[in-house]
Design an enzyme around this catalytic site. Structure first.
Site, PDB file in Angstrom:
ATOM      1  N   ASP A  45       0.834  -1.201   0.000  1.00  0.00           N
ATOM      2  CA  ASP A  45       0.000   0.000   0.000  1.00  0.00           C
ATOM      3  C   ASP A  45       0.878   1.264   0.000  1.00  0.00           C
ATOM      4  OD1 ASP A  45      -2.520   1.225   0.092  1.00  0.00           O
ATOM      5  OD2 ASP A  45      -2.502   1.363   2.276  1.00  0.00           O
ATOM      6  N   GLY A  88      -9.447   5.438   2.773  1.00  0.00           N
ATOM      7  CA  GLY A  88     -10.103   6.110   3.899  1.00  0.00           C
ATOM      8  C   GLY A  88     -11.416   5.465   4.286  1.00  0.00           C
ATOM      9  N   VAL A 114      -8.895  -0.073   4.680  1.00  0.00           N
ATOM     10  CA  VAL A 114      -9.238   0.161   6.088  1.00  0.00           C
ATOM     11  C   VAL A 114      -7.988   0.027   6.938  1.00  0.00           C
ATOM     12  CG1 VAL A 114     -10.634  -0.612   8.042  1.00  0.00           C
ATOM     13  CG2 VAL A 114     -11.548  -0.833   5.709  1.00  0.00           C
ATOM     14  N   HIS A 134      -8.086   9.811   4.988  1.00  0.00           N
ATOM     15  CA  HIS A 134      -7.393   8.763   5.744  1.00  0.00           C
ATOM     16  C   HIS A 134      -7.594   9.072   7.220  1.00  0.00           C
ATOM     17  CE1 HIS A 134      -4.546   8.049   2.144  1.00  0.00           C
ATOM     18  NE2 HIS A 134      -5.216   6.942   2.331  1.00  0.00           N
ATOM     19  N   GLY A 135      -8.079   8.111   7.975  1.00  0.00           N
ATOM     20  CA  GLY A 135      -8.318   8.352   9.395  1.00  0.00           C
ATOM     21  C   GLY A 135      -9.771   8.715   9.636  1.00  0.00           C
ATOM     22  N   SER A 185     -12.120   4.002   7.071  1.00  0.00           N
ATOM     23  CA  SER A 185     -12.456   4.224   8.487  1.00  0.00           C
ATOM     24  C   SER A 185     -13.346   5.446   8.668  1.00  0.00           C
ATOM     25  CB  SER A 185     -11.177   4.426   9.305  1.00  0.00           C
ATOM     26  OG  SER A 185     -10.412   3.253   9.276  1.00  0.00           O
TER      27      SER A 185
HETATM   28  P1  13P Z   1      -8.293   4.630   6.908  1.00  0.00           P
HETATM   29  O1  13P Z   1      -7.164   4.737   7.850  1.00  0.00           O
HETATM   30  O2  13P Z   1      -9.170   5.830   6.888  1.00  0.00           O
HETATM   31  O3  13P Z   1      -9.095   3.383   7.118  1.00  0.00           O
HETATM   32  O4  13P Z   1      -7.679   4.553   5.435  1.00  0.00           O
HETATM   33  C1  13P Z   1      -6.802   3.518   5.119  1.00  0.00           C
HETATM   34  C2  13P Z   1      -6.280   3.642   3.748  1.00  0.00           C
HETATM   35  O5  13P Z   1      -6.884   4.218   2.873  1.00  0.00           O
HETATM   36  C3  13P Z   1      -4.966   3.011   3.492  1.00  0.00           C
HETATM   37  O6  13P Z   1      -4.548   3.140   2.172  1.00  0.00           O
END
Ligand code: 13P
Length: 283
Positions: free
Chosen positions: A81, A207, A229, A178-179, A209
């Protein structure tokens, strides 16, 4: 079984479902991701971020993850990733990853195209598929990702980017962060519809989450086949550890028990995402 990421995502695209790509960091997170997917009889993508490489032996991690994937009762893919460096991509390919994300989103479009194209050529020689990003996902609360500037993806740029790079999956910036969100999420579903009409390949939502379930379901109707996630899983584990270490029994407990309990704590969070992404198309 270990399956090419592309096979998993093309099948998801056909079924109009999505697959969870969980960021993992160690044995327990890999095991939980596979257990969650097995419980729901869905495929899963295990994703290791380039940013964790200084702390993780990539070869050792890949051997462990691949062994677990091969034994799994469901399709499992292994993804690198947010890689910014060609060197990590080459290493991941050598270690048996089934896909890589090259993140050139901070560059101007022409430069992102040129850099991504080079990675695609290299990865495709090894039969490894490539995800890339245009536009840029910004960072909310508790995220461990790099800050993006929140530029949304332009559908015409997306078309040109996909045609010129030959990339296999596209991360579309449509307002997710993200987050965790610090305010009301502003997700541009109409923009996603336009991006879906401009390109044929599976789209990726970064993103996951904190993004409301109803919005995730609507993104799946508009071409999202992979949802990343990370933060929600990490927050569940960290809250558990904080609760536990403030208890009196903590100092008498063996580390192996603590790690196993932590795995048990993140399992329901992962299952929730796997279940959500298996939903049939809504209208
Ligand atoms: P989150 O941390 O919001 O779940 O996003 C993860 C992500 O997109 C990793 O590439």
């Amino acid at each position: 079984m270990l399956i090419p990421t592309k096979d998993i995502l093309l099948a998801a695209q056909q079924e109009k479902k999505a697959v969870a790509a969980f960021n993992v960091y160690n044995l327990e997170t890999v095991q939980a991701a596979v257990q969650a997917a097995e419980a729901e009889e869905r495929p899963v993508i295990i994703a290791l971020g380039e940013r964790y490489l200084p702390a993780v032996d990539l070869e050792g991690f890949a051997a462990m993850a691949i062994a677990i994937a091969r034994k799994a009762a469901i399709p499992v893919a292994l993804h690198l990733d947010h890689a910014y460096e060609k060197k990590s991509i080459v290493q991941a390919i050598r270690c048996g990853f089934t896909s890589v994300m090259y993140d050139g989103s901070k560059y101007e479009l022409d430069e992102n195209i040129a850099r991504t194209k080079e990675i695609v050529e290299l990865a495709h020689m090894a039969d490894v598929s490539v995800e890339a990003e245009i536009g840029s996902v910004s960072r909310g609360a508790f995220s461990d990702e790099e800050e993006g500037d929140g530029r949304l993806t332009d559908p015409a740029d997306a078309k040109r980017f996909v045609e010129e790079t030959g990339v296999d999956f596209l991360a579309a910036a449509i307002g997710t962060v993200h987050g965790m969100y610090t305010g009301e999420p502003k997700i541009d579903l109409e923009l996603l519809r336009q991006i879906q009409s401009s390109v044929q390949i599976p789209l990726v939502l970064h993103g996951g989450s904190g993004t409301p379930d109803a919005i995730i379901a609507q993104t799946m109707e508009r071409g999202i086949c992979k949802v990343n996630v990370n933060t929600e899983v990490s927050l569940a584990a960290v809250s558990h550890l904080i609760r536990f270490t403030s208890s009196t029994e903590a100092q008498h407990t063996h580390l192996s028990t603590i790690m196993a309990d932590m795995q048990g704590t993140i399992l329901p969070v992962m299952k929730k995402f796997v279940r959500l992404l298996a939903r049939q198309e809504q209208t």
